[in-house]
Design an enzyme around this catalytic site. Structure first.
Site, PDB file in Angstrom:
ATOM      1  N   HIS A 105      44.127  23.835  17.344  1.00  9.26           N
ATOM      2  CA  HIS A 105      43.958  25.047  18.156  1.00  9.26           C
ATOM      3  C   HIS A 105      43.051  26.099  17.507  1.00  9.26           C
ATOM      4  CE1 HIS A 105      46.501  23.404  21.100  1.00  9.26           C
ATOM      5  NE2 HIS A 105      47.671  23.874  20.721  1.00  9.26           N
ATOM      6  N   HIS A 177      47.260  28.528  26.795  1.00  9.48           N
ATOM      7  CA  HIS A 177      48.474  27.814  26.396  1.00  9.48           C
ATOM      8  C   HIS A 177      49.714  28.347  27.110  1.00  9.48           C
ATOM      9  CE1 HIS A 177      50.943  25.349  23.791  1.00  9.48           C
ATOM     10  NE2 HIS A 177      49.873  24.939  23.136  1.00  9.48           N
ATOM     11  N   GLU A 310      47.532  22.332  29.826  1.00 14.21           N
ATOM     12  CA  GLU A 310      46.394  22.934  29.105  1.00 14.21           C
ATOM     13  C   GLU A 310      45.109  22.248  29.548  1.00 14.21           C
ATOM     14  OE1 GLU A 310      47.399  22.766  24.778  1.00 14.21           O
ATOM     15  OE2 GLU A 310      49.390  22.372  25.571  1.00 14.21           O
TER      16      GLU A 310
HETATM   17  C1  G6D Z   1      49.756  21.789  21.834  1.00 15.29           C
HETATM   18  O1  G6D Z   1      49.426  19.426  21.567  1.00 15.29           O
HETATM   19  C2  G6D Z   1      49.834  20.613  20.936  1.00 15.29           C
HETATM   20  C3  G6D Z   1      51.214  20.515  20.391  1.00 15.29           C
HETATM   21  O2  G6D Z   1      51.332  19.391  19.571  1.00 15.29           O
HETATM   22  C4  G6D Z   1      51.510  21.779  19.637  1.00 15.29           C
HETATM   23  O3  G6D Z   1      52.719  21.690  18.984  1.00 15.29           O
HETATM   24  C5  G6D Z   1      51.494  22.924  20.604  1.00 15.29           C
HETATM   25  O4  G6D Z   1      50.257  22.966  21.234  1.00 15.29           O
HETATM   26  C6  G6D Z   1      51.791  24.242  19.958  1.00 15.29           C
HETATM   27  O5  G6D Z   1      50.152  21.554  23.090  1.00 15.29           O
END
Ligand code: G6D
Length: 346
Positions: A105, A177, A310
């Site tokens: 991320h 997210h 997402e």
């Molecule tokens: C995302 O794919 C990732 C997950 O593995 C993570 O833990 C989350 O974001 C915070 O969806």
């Protein structure tokens, strides 16, 4: 359209405001410039009861300290980059890793940790966030100008527009997210929500939750959401890919032909969210563990408290054949749109 504003918290001794837009139907989106983060999304259920339908921590300190990603803008690159390594035009880059040996991320100081500038256009129902990401931030090349616009329409859409430029070839693959829990009560798990996805292939995960190279057919597997079905049929299945994660955390390849890519529906409240995107995938994550680092409405965030859709180009696209192009070059403007449409049905 109505706009209200209140102090949400302080960041580096500056007040950070939470802005709320409310439309005629009573749908309200709230957001803060820290992380260009959606902090609340209120919609009426089928009886007209208005409730928040997203997971959100309640204080700015919790966002800063725990980095929950809830409702935040994720980037420069959403998901994992294997070993934080990639090459552009033969030049190799190592970006900052923050999950084992990999980048997750956007790295340790991703876009969700930045204080963006905000401009509000009440009549257009828009919150416009801008941020300059300097060359070298989290190890990425290129200074980028990034703009994320949240629009609430009278047609009951939350539209997310991304726009970005760079002065050097770099990577850009953002997402939001947001976790939905359409019951309006985050103490209820999302297991009885029904999900439909225009997706005939998903990406199995390899070690360290990294995407594998394979686009696997969903046919005959719990990953088949081509017809709506309750999430529990997948999340609680003993499919090896699901059992090892205690739920879904998988990229789904979205069918190009369809405009509407997915529908999430919760029978008791009657709430429904439809998803539209121009990207080729949605990562579906079902909040697979309890999180007790912070509280939501006085309690730890339970296992299966929410579900994300997402939207993005497939994760680790830069290192995988056929996953999509996430290179942004000088002179180009990145543009992408995701729309969540809210409604109810009996
Ligand atoms: C995302 O794919 C990732 C997950 O593995 C993570 O833990 C989350 O974001 C915070 O969806």
């Amino acid at each position: 359209m109505e706009l209200t504003k209140k102090v949400f918290g302080q960041f580096k001794n500056k007040d950070v405001y939470e802005y709320t837009l409310t439309n005629e139907a009573g749908i309200a989106i709230s957001a803060i410039p820290f992380g260009a983060t959606l902090t609340k999304l209120v919609t009426p259920d089928k009886k007209g009861k208005r409730e928040n339908i997203t997971l959100n921590v309640e204080s700015l300190e919790d966002f800063v300290r725990h980095r929950p990603f809830y409702g935040a803008t994720i980037g420069r690159v959403a998901g994992r980059i294997t070993k934080g390594k990639f090459s552009i035009d033969g030049k190799e880059y190592q970006v900052d890793i923050n999950e084992g040996d990999n980048m997750l991320h956007g790295g340790p100081k991703g876009l969700d940790t930045k204080l963006w500038t905000i401009e509000v256009d009440e009549s257009a129902g828009q919150l416009v966030f801008t941020y300059e990401s300097k060359a070298g931030e989290n190890g990425f090349p290129g200074t980028m100008q990034i703009k994320v616009t949240y629009t609430l329409t009278e047609g009951n859409d939350w539209v997310i527009d991304y726009e970005a430029t760079t002065d050097e070839a770099t990577l850009f693959n953002p997402t939001n997210h947001v976790y939905f829990n359409l019951t309006g009560d985050i103490k209820q798990p999302i297991l009885d929500h029904q999900l439909e996805l225009a997706s005939s292939q998903y990406i199995p995960l390899a070690e360290e939750n990294l995407p594998s190279e394979e686009k696997a057919s969903v046919e005959g597997t719990p990953f088949d959401f081509q017809t709506a079905k309750p999430l529990k049929e997948a999340v609680l299945s003993d499919h090896e890919q699901i059992k090892q994660l205690a739920g879904l955390d998988h990229p789904f390849v979205l069918d190009k032909a369809q405009d509407q890519k997915g529908v999430l529906y919760e029978p008791e409240s009657g709430r429904e969210v439809s998803v539209y995107t121009d990207r080729n995938s949605a990562v579906v994550f079902t909040h697979n563990g309890e999180v007790d680092d912070y509280l939501i409405e006085g309690e730890p965030a339970k296992q299966y408290a929410g579900i994300t859709l997402e939207t993005q180009t497939l994760p680790d696209a830069i290192n995988k054949e056929g996953f999509g192009d996430i290179i942004l070059r000088p002179g180009e403007t990145f543009r992408s749109r995701t729309t969540y449409h809210f409604g109810t049905r009996d």
